[in-house]
Design a protein around this motif. Structure first.
Motif, PDB file in Angstrom:
ATOM      1  N   THR A 131     -80.383 -44.535  22.864  1.00 16.53           N
ATOM      2  CA  THR A 131     -81.530 -43.630  22.731  1.00 16.53           C
ATOM      3  C   THR A 131     -81.913 -43.370  21.279  1.00 16.53           C
ATOM      4  O   THR A 131     -83.096 -43.229  20.971  1.00 16.53           O
ATOM      5  N   LEU A 132     -80.928 -43.281  20.399  1.00 17.16           N
ATOM      6  CA  LEU A 132     -81.236 -43.017  18.994  1.00 17.16           C
ATOM      7  C   LEU A 132     -81.462 -44.298  18.197  1.00 17.16           C
ATOM      8  O   LEU A 132     -81.952 -44.250  17.069  1.00 17.16           O
ATOM      9  N   GLY A 133     -81.060 -45.420  18.756  1.00 17.67           N
ATOM     10  CA  GLY A 133     -81.241 -46.684  18.062  1.00 17.67           C
ATOM     11  C   GLY A 133     -80.411 -46.788  16.790  1.00 17.67           C
ATOM     12  O   GLY A 133     -80.838 -47.388  15.811  1.00 17.67           O
ATOM     13  N   ILE A 134     -79.231 -46.190  16.815  1.00 21.40           N
ATOM     14  CA  ILE A 134     -78.359 -46.229  15.638  1.00 21.40           C
ATOM     15  C   ILE A 134     -77.238 -47.233  15.862  1.00 21.40           C
ATOM     16  O   ILE A 134     -77.011 -47.685  16.982  1.00 21.40           O
ATOM     17  N   THR A 135     -76.538 -47.565  14.800  1.00 21.26           N
ATOM     18  CA  THR A 135     -75.472 -48.560  14.892  1.00 21.26           C
ATOM     19  C   THR A 135     -74.256 -47.983  15.618  1.00 21.26           C
ATOM     20  O   THR A 135     -74.078 -46.759  15.682  1.00 21.26           O
ATOM     21  N   GLU A 136     -73.443 -48.884  16.107  1.00 21.67           N
ATOM     22  CA  GLU A 136     -72.196 -48.460  16.756  1.00 21.67           C
ATOM     23  C   GLU A 136     -71.319 -47.680  15.778  1.00 21.67           C
ATOM     24  O   GLU A 136     -70.681 -46.701  16.150  1.00 21.67           O
ATOM     25  N   ASP A 137     -71.298 -48.122  14.520  1.00 22.66           N
ATOM     26  CA  ASP A 137     -70.492 -47.429  13.509  1.00 22.66           C
ATOM     27  C   ASP A 137     -70.909 -45.974  13.353  1.00 22.66           C
ATOM     28  O   ASP A 137     -70.063 -45.090  13.235  1.00 22.66           O
ATOM     29  N   LEU A 138     -72.213 -45.725  13.353  1.00 23.17           N
ATOM     30  CA  LEU A 138     -72.697 -44.351  13.234  1.00 23.17           C
ATOM     31  C   LEU A 138     -72.333 -43.519  14.454  1.00 23.17           C
ATOM     32  O   LEU A 138     -71.974 -42.347  14.334  1.00 23.17           O
ATOM     33  N   VAL A 139     -72.414 -44.115  15.619  1.00 23.54           N
ATOM     34  CA  VAL A 139     -72.030 -43.405  16.843  1.00 23.54           C
ATOM     35  C   VAL A 139     -70.557 -43.031  16.779  1.00 23.54           C
ATOM     36  O   VAL A 139     -70.188 -41.889  17.065  1.00 23.54           O
ATOM     37  N   LEU A 140     -69.715 -43.968  16.378  1.00 26.61           N
ATOM     38  CA  LEU A 140     -68.279 -43.697  16.295  1.00 26.61           C
ATOM     39  C   LEU A 140     -67.986 -42.608  15.274  1.00 26.61           C
ATOM     40  O   LEU A 140     -67.156 -41.722  15.519  1.00 26.61           O
ATOM     41  N   LEU A 141     -68.673 -42.643  14.140  1.00 26.00           N
ATOM     42  CA  LEU A 141     -68.492 -41.615  13.113  1.00 26.00           C
ATOM     43  C   LEU A 141     -68.908 -40.253  13.645  1.00 26.00           C
ATOM     44  O   LEU A 141     -68.222 -39.252  13.436  1.00 26.00           O
ATOM     45  N   GLN A 142     -70.024 -40.191  14.372  1.00 26.57           N
ATOM     46  CA  GLN A 142     -70.472 -38.919  14.949  1.00 26.57           C
ATOM     47  C   GLN A 142     -69.488 -38.402  15.994  1.00 26.57           C
ATOM     48  O   GLN A 142     -69.236 -37.201  16.076  1.00 26.57           O
ATOM     49  N   CYS A 143     -68.932 -39.312  16.766  1.00 24.35           N
ATOM     50  CA  CYS A 143     -67.934 -38.899  17.768  1.00 24.35           C
ATOM     51  C   CYS A 143     -66.692 -38.341  17.088  1.00 24.35           C
ATOM     52  O   CYS A 143     -66.156 -37.310  17.505  1.00 24.35           O
ATOM     53  N   GLU A 144     -66.249 -39.005  16.034  1.00 18.48           N
ATOM     54  CA  GLU A 144     -65.057 -38.524  15.313  1.00 18.48           C
ATOM     55  C   GLU A 144     -65.324 -37.154  14.705  1.00 18.48           C
ATOM     56  O   GLU A 144     -64.489 -36.249  14.807  1.00 18.48           O
ATOM     57  N   THR A 145     -66.490 -36.978  14.111  1.00 22.07           N
ATOM     58  CA  THR A 145     -66.853 -35.685  13.529  1.00 22.07           C
ATOM     59  C   THR A 145     -66.885 -34.606  14.607  1.00 22.07           C
ATOM     60  O   THR A 145     -66.383 -33.502  14.412  1.00 22.07           O
ATOM     61  N   GLY A 146     -67.454 -34.940  15.752  1.00 22.75           N
ATOM     62  CA  GLY A 146     -67.504 -33.992  16.858  1.00 22.75           C
ATOM     63  C   GLY A 146     -66.131 -33.601  17.368  1.00 22.75           C
ATOM     64  O   GLY A 146     -65.891 -32.440  17.698  1.00 22.75           O
ATOM     65  N   LEU A 147     -65.225 -34.557  17.407  1.00 23.32           N
ATOM     66  CA  LEU A 147     -63.865 -34.265  17.875  1.00 23.32           C
ATOM     67  C   LEU A 147     -63.132 -33.308  16.936  1.00 23.32           C
ATOM     68  O   LEU A 147     -62.216 -32.597  17.352  1.00 23.32           O
ATOM     69  N   LEU A 148     -63.536 -33.289  15.678  1.00 22.61           N
ATOM     70  CA  LEU A 148     -62.856 -32.451  14.690  1.00 22.61           C
ATOM     71  C   LEU A 148     -63.553 -31.124  14.430  1.00 22.61           C
ATOM     72  O   LEU A 148     -63.104 -30.334  13.615  1.00 22.61           O
ATOM     73  N   THR A 149     -64.644 -30.879  15.151  1.00 22.33           N
ATOM     74  CA  THR A 149     -65.362 -29.620  15.001  1.00 22.33           C
ATOM     75  C   THR A 149     -64.535 -28.496  15.595  1.00 22.33           C
ATOM     76  O   THR A 149     -63.959 -28.642  16.678  1.00 22.33           O
ATOM     77  N   ASP A 150     -64.489 -27.372  14.887  1.00 19.01           N
ATOM     78  CA  ASP A 150     -63.716 -26.229  15.378  1.00 19.01           C
ATOM     79  C   ASP A 150     -64.326 -25.673  16.651  1.00 19.01           C
ATOM     80  O   ASP A 150     -65.550 -25.585  16.752  1.00 19.01           O
ATOM     81  N   PRO A 151     -63.542 -25.328  17.610  1.00 16.34           N
ATOM     82  CA  PRO A 151     -62.088 -25.456  17.653  1.00 16.34           C
ATOM     83  C   PRO A 151     -61.676 -26.865  18.083  1.00 16.34           C
ATOM     84  O   PRO A 151     -61.959 -27.298  19.199  1.00 16.34           O
ATOM     85  N   ALA A 152     -61.051 -27.570  17.185  1.00 15.92           N
ATOM     86  CA  ALA A 152     -60.616 -28.944  17.447  1.00 15.92           C
ATOM     87  C   ALA A 152     -59.421 -28.939  18.395  1.00 15.92           C
ATOM     88  O   ALA A 152     -58.515 -28.122  18.259  1.00 15.92           O
ATOM     89  N   VAL A 153     -59.440 -29.846  19.350  1.00 16.03           N
ATOM     90  CA  VAL A 153     -58.327 -29.958  20.289  1.00 16.03           C
ATOM     91  C   VAL A 153     -57.424 -31.144  19.944  1.00 16.03           C
ATOM     92  O   VAL A 153     -56.393 -31.328  20.571  1.00 16.03           O
ATOM     93  N   VAL A 154     -57.861 -31.950  18.972  1.00 11.85           N
ATOM     94  CA  VAL A 154     -57.067 -33.089  18.534  1.00 11.85           C
ATOM     95  C   VAL A 154     -56.893 -33.032  17.014  1.00 11.85           C
ATOM     96  O   VAL A 154     -57.705 -32.426  16.316  1.00 11.85           O
ATOM     97  N   THR A 155     -55.857 -33.661  16.527  1.00 14.70           N
ATOM     98  CA  THR A 155     -55.626 -33.757  15.092  1.00 14.70           C
ATOM     99  C   THR A 155     -56.550 -34.838  14.516  1.00 14.70           C
ATOM    100  O   THR A 155     -57.090 -35.657  15.270  1.00 14.70           O
ATOM    101  N   PRO A 156     -56.720 -34.872  13.204  1.00 15.99           N
ATOM    102  CA  PRO A 156     -57.526 -35.946  12.613  1.00 15.99           C
ATOM    103  C   PRO A 156     -57.023 -37.342  12.964  1.00 15.99           C
ATOM    104  O   PRO A 156     -57.824 -38.241  13.233  1.00 15.99           O
ATOM    105  N   LEU A 157     -55.718 -37.549  12.985  1.00 16.81           N
ATOM    106  CA  LEU A 157     -55.183 -38.862  13.354  1.00 16.81           C
ATOM    107  C   LEU A 157     -55.466 -39.183  14.817  1.00 16.81           C
ATOM    108  O   LEU A 157     -55.780 -40.322  15.168  1.00 16.81           O
ATOM    109  N   GLU A 158     -55.358 -38.181  15.676  1.00 14.79           N
ATOM    110  CA  GLU A 158     -55.677 -38.400  17.087  1.00 14.79           C
ATOM    111  C   GLU A 158     -57.166 -38.686  17.256  1.00 14.79           C
ATOM    112  O   GLU A 158     -57.545 -39.550  18.053  1.00 14.79           O
ATOM    113  N   ALA A 159     -58.021 -37.975  16.526  1.00 15.96           N
ATOM    114  CA  ALA A 159     -59.459 -38.210  16.608  1.00 15.96           C
ATOM    115  C   ALA A 159     -59.779 -39.650  16.217  1.00 15.96           C
ATOM    116  O   ALA A 159     -60.589 -40.311  16.878  1.00 15.96           O
TER     117      ALA A 159
END
Length: 115
Positions: free
Chosen positions: A56-84
């Motif tokens: 839908t956004l027409g962005i690269t897979e790399d950008l999607v993965l980066l956004q997902c990782e950032t979202g996983l680390l948003t407070d309150p994070a349920v995973v550690t940075p390594l787990e994310a």
């Protein structure tokens, strides 16, 4: 033998909890299995969302993965940075997306994770 000890935890996840120079994980089997199940579930739950974002956004897979990782680390994070990072690598694997750039990027600071 109980079900929780029949979970096949991949070496890539186990490595998150093995301190340098050691061979034994820093978490017990039950806790390690619980963390793995959480991370595997997150990766599987994110597959449809990530594919839709990319389309839908027409962005690269790399950008999607980066956004997902950032979202996983948003407070309150349920995973550690390594787990994310493991979750988004697993997500890339499930979607058959390249993860070269992701693997080259530094992992977020573990101090800010709250875990």
């Amino acid at each position: 033998m109980t079900d929780e000890f029949q979970i096949d935890i991949p070496p890539s996840f186990m490595a998150l909890y093995v301190p340098p120079g050691k061979i034994k994980p820093s978490l017990g089997q039950r806790d390690l299995a619980g963390r793995y199940e959480l991370c595997e579930d997150l990766a599987n739950l994110l597959t449809e969302k990530a594919a839709n974002l990319q389309f839908t956004l027409g962005i690269t897979e790399d950008l999607v993965l980066l956004q997902c990782e950032t979202g996983l680390l948003t407070d309150p994070a349920v995973v550690t940075p390594l787990e994310a990072r493991w979750v988004v690598c697993r997500l890339a694997e499930l979607l058959q997306w390249p993860m070269d750039q992701l693997l080259q990027a530094p992992v977020a600071d573990a101090q800010g994770s709250g875990l």
